[in-house]
Design a protein around this motif. Structure first.
Motif, PDB file in Angstrom:
ATOM      1  N   THR A  83       5.064  -2.071   0.318  1.00 20.09           N
ATOM      2  CA  THR A  83       3.640  -2.126   0.649  1.00 20.09           C
ATOM      3  C   THR A  83       3.391  -1.767   2.103  1.00 20.09           C
ATOM      4  O   THR A  83       2.491  -0.974   2.429  1.00 20.09           O
ATOM      5  CB  THR A  83       3.088  -3.530   0.350  1.00 20.09           C
ATOM      6  OG1 THR A  83       3.239  -3.808  -1.040  1.00 20.09           O
ATOM      7  CG2 THR A  83       1.622  -3.645   0.737  1.00 20.09           C
ATOM      8  N   LEU A  84       4.183  -2.322   3.005  1.00 20.28           N
ATOM      9  CA  LEU A  84       4.020  -2.030   4.431  1.00 20.28           C
ATOM     10  C   LEU A  84       4.348  -0.570   4.742  1.00 20.28           C
ATOM     11  O   LEU A  84       3.654   0.080   5.528  1.00 20.28           O
ATOM     12  CB  LEU A  84       4.891  -2.976   5.251  1.00 20.28           C
ATOM     13  CG  LEU A  84       4.458  -4.442   5.241  1.00 20.28           C
ATOM     14  CD1 LEU A  84       5.561  -5.337   5.784  1.00 20.28           C
ATOM     15  CD2 LEU A  84       3.167  -4.637   6.040  1.00 20.28           C
ATOM     16  N   ALA A  85       5.398  -0.049   4.122  1.00 22.82           N
ATOM     17  CA  ALA A  85       5.741   1.360   4.326  1.00 22.82           C
ATOM     18  C   ALA A  85       4.608   2.264   3.872  1.00 22.82           C
ATOM     19  O   ALA A  85       4.293   3.270   4.524  1.00 22.82           O
ATOM     20  CB  ALA A  85       7.033   1.701   3.589  1.00 22.82           C
ATOM     21  N   GLY A  86       3.976   1.906   2.746  1.00 31.26           N
ATOM     22  CA  GLY A  86       2.851   2.691   2.249  1.00 31.26           C
ATOM     23  C   GLY A  86       1.630   2.632   3.135  1.00 31.26           C
ATOM     24  O   GLY A  86       0.747   3.493   3.054  1.00 31.26           O
ATOM     25  N   ALA A  87       1.559   1.629   4.010  1.00 28.27           N
ATOM     26  CA  ALA A  87       0.452   1.491   4.961  1.00 28.27           C
ATOM     27  C   ALA A  87       0.787   2.137   6.310  1.00 28.27           C
ATOM     28  O   ALA A  87       0.142   1.841   7.307  1.00 28.27           O
ATOM     29  CB  ALA A  87       0.117   0.018   5.150  1.00 28.27           C
ATOM     30  N   ASN A  88       1.815   3.010   6.319  1.00 28.67           N
ATOM     31  CA  ASN A  88       2.214   3.746   7.528  1.00 28.67           C
ATOM     32  C   ASN A  88       2.798   2.850   8.604  1.00 28.67           C
ATOM     33  O   ASN A  88       2.702   3.148   9.799  1.00 28.67           O
ATOM     34  CB  ASN A  88       1.044   4.571   8.088  1.00 28.67           C
ATOM     35  CG  ASN A  88       1.506   5.632   9.063  1.00 28.67           C
ATOM     36  OD1 ASN A  88       2.564   6.237   8.878  1.00 28.67           O
ATOM     37  ND2 ASN A  88       0.728   5.853  10.107  1.00 28.67           N
ATOM     38  N   VAL A  89       3.383   1.732   8.217  1.00 29.04           N
ATOM     39  CA  VAL A  89       4.091   0.885   9.170  1.00 29.04           C
ATOM     40  C   VAL A  89       5.494   1.465   9.367  1.00 29.04           C
ATOM     41  O   VAL A  89       6.265   1.545   8.410  1.00 29.04           O
ATOM     42  CB  VAL A  89       4.192  -0.565   8.653  1.00 29.04           C
ATOM     43  CG1 VAL A  89       5.102  -1.409   9.551  1.00 29.04           C
ATOM     44  CG2 VAL A  89       2.802  -1.191   8.571  1.00 29.04           C
ATOM     45  N   LEU A 139       9.470   3.643  -3.707  1.00 33.26           N
ATOM     46  CA  LEU A 139       9.096   3.954  -2.328  1.00 33.26           C
ATOM     47  C   LEU A 139       7.987   4.997  -2.310  1.00 33.26           C
ATOM     48  O   LEU A 139       7.970   5.924  -3.128  1.00 33.26           O
ATOM     49  CB  LEU A 139      10.311   4.480  -1.550  1.00 33.26           C
ATOM     50  CG  LEU A 139      11.291   3.454  -1.013  1.00 33.26           C
ATOM     51  CD1 LEU A 139      12.544   4.147  -0.470  1.00 33.26           C
ATOM     52  CD2 LEU A 139      10.652   2.590   0.069  1.00 33.26           C
ATOM     53  N   PRO A 140       7.054   4.895  -1.354  1.00 35.70           N
ATOM     54  CA  PRO A 140       5.986   5.891  -1.269  1.00 35.70           C
ATOM     55  C   PRO A 140       6.516   7.254  -0.831  1.00 35.70           C
ATOM     56  O   PRO A 140       7.519   7.343  -0.124  1.00 35.70           O
ATOM     57  CB  PRO A 140       5.032   5.296  -0.222  1.00 35.70           C
ATOM     58  CG  PRO A 140       5.861   4.358   0.578  1.00 35.70           C
ATOM     59  CD  PRO A 140       6.909   3.817  -0.345  1.00 35.70           C
ATOM     60  N   GLU A 141       5.844   8.304  -1.241  1.00 33.77           N
ATOM     61  CA  GLU A 141       6.250   9.656  -0.866  1.00 33.77           C
ATOM     62  C   GLU A 141       6.084   9.900   0.631  1.00 33.77           C
ATOM     63  O   GLU A 141       6.857  10.633   1.236  1.00 33.77           O
ATOM     64  CB  GLU A 141       5.440  10.693  -1.661  1.00 33.77           C
ATOM     65  CG  GLU A 141       5.809  10.769  -3.127  1.00 33.77           C
ATOM     66  CD  GLU A 141       7.241  11.247  -3.351  1.00 33.77           C
ATOM     67  OE1 GLU A 141       7.709  12.093  -2.561  1.00 33.77           O
ATOM     68  OE2 GLU A 141       7.875  10.770  -4.301  1.00 33.77           O
ATOM     69  N   THR A 142       5.053   9.295   1.213  1.00 33.99           N
ATOM     70  CA  THR A 142       4.794   9.453   2.639  1.00 33.99           C
ATOM     71  C   THR A 142       4.997   8.110   3.329  1.00 33.99           C
ATOM     72  O   THR A 142       4.318   7.140   3.012  1.00 33.99           O
ATOM     73  CB  THR A 142       3.354   9.946   2.890  1.00 33.99           C
ATOM     74  OG1 THR A 142       3.178  11.193   2.208  1.00 33.99           O
ATOM     75  CG2 THR A 142       3.105  10.146   4.377  1.00 33.99           C
ATOM     76  N   MET A 143       5.927   8.090   4.270  1.00 26.94           N
ATOM     77  CA  MET A 143       6.203   6.847   4.996  1.00 26.94           C
ATOM     78  C   MET A 143       7.065   7.176   6.204  1.00 26.94           C
ATOM     79  O   MET A 143       7.542   8.305   6.374  1.00 26.94           O
ATOM     80  CB  MET A 143       6.917   5.820   4.110  1.00 26.94           C
ATOM     81  CG  MET A 143       8.284   6.266   3.645  1.00 26.94           C
ATOM     82  SD  MET A 143       9.162   4.982   2.727  1.00 26.94           S
ATOM     83  CE  MET A 143      10.730   5.805   2.448  1.00 26.94           C
TER      84      MET A 143
END
Length: 291
Positions: free
Chosen positions: A37-43, A69-73
């Motif tokens: 979740t945090l990775a997906g929020a650009n952390v 895992l999100p594609e963009t992170m």
């Protein structure tokens, strides 16, 4: 359209705050979901650890990928306290770089491997996945108190082996110089292992490496948190503080002694290790309104 600036960056030790020091796996499911979740929020999230690439791949990246895992992170790994580094994407671990200049000589590696096999194989194993440092670790079927007694004996024997090969080594308050008067290596015991490594490697070097990587992909957040269970993990926050960031360090094993620092130290009540890590990550997921 550019990604929004993240309100937070994370530098995470792995053993303790993320992976259980008992099972050596991510045993708390919310840690996986909250990291995603945090990775997906650009952390920006960096795992800064003494562990090997193989360990991070199997025990951290594989379960993260399995959960999506999100594609963009912005995610990164710095292993062996700064000797090995790599990006982490939705496809897994990217190109791995090893700094061979800090590695122990092959003769020393072989001698330490034989030492474990000949005298300590009942309580510890030689970590064959390390690429620059040498690590021995408590076997999961060994009693911890018995291991600690064996580890103390191993550390003494390792000091003798290394100095017998003419290497400059530091172990606690003892220092043996090499032929040039230098001390390039140290013996560093932890709760479940002993690392034998270049004196240039530590968590501040790992933090510096991670920040440089994240800076290549966009602006860095001004607020950072580091998490760890060893006193050396404070070095991550030391580096962030010296660089001018708003930083606090989360100590998930405060009973070992909270260090006096010019930035806040966070403890999660009576929780320790990965339970404390899970509490901290959940707090930020809620604080950022991501749940």
């Amino acid at each position: 359209m550019p990604e929004p600036l993240s309100p937070l960056g994370l530098l995470l030790d792995v053993d303790g705050p993320i992976a259980s020091p008992v099972t050596r796996t991510i045993a708390t499911p919310s840690i996986i979901t909250d990291l995603i979740t945090l990775a997906g929020a650009n952390v920006p999230i960096a795992f800064v650890t003494g562990r090997s690439v193989a360990f991070i791949r199997e025990q951290v990246v594989v379960p993260l990928r399995a959960a999506g895992l999100p594609e963009t992170m912005r995610m990164y790994g710095v292993c062996e306290k700064g000797a090995v580094w790599f990006p982490i994407t939705a496809d897994g671990i990217g190109e791995v770089v090893v700094d061979d200049s800090v590695a122990l000589p092959p003769a020393a590696v072989d001698a330490l491997r034989r030492l474990v096999a000949d005298r300590f194989a009942d309580t510890m194993f030689f970590d064959e996945t390390k690429q620059a440092m040498v690590s021995v670790e408590q076997r999961t079927d060994a009693d911890h108190a018995v291991y600690q007694e064996a580890a103390a004996e191993f550390n003494e024997a390792a000091f003798s082996v290394l100095t017998g090969l003419g290497l400059g080594v530091r172990f606690g308050n003892r220092v043996a110089v090499d032929a040039d008067g230098a001390v390039p290596f140290r013996i560093d015991p932890t709760i479940i292992s002993t690392d034998i490594e270049s004196v240039t490697l530590d968590k501040d070097r790992g933090a510096e490496r991670a920040l440089a990587f994240f800076a290549e992909s966009g602006p860095l957040p001004s607020v950072w948190r580091s998490l760890g269970d060893s006193r050396s993990d404070y070095l991550m926050a030391d580096h962030l503080h010296a660089a001018g960031y708003d930083v606090s360090h989360v100590d998930v094993r405060p009973a070992y002694g909270i260090l006096d620092r010019p930035y806040p130290i966070i403890v999660e009540g009576d929780l320790i290790h990965d339970e404390a890590g899970a509490q901290f990550l959940g707090f930020w997921v809620d604080k950022l309104g991501l749940r």
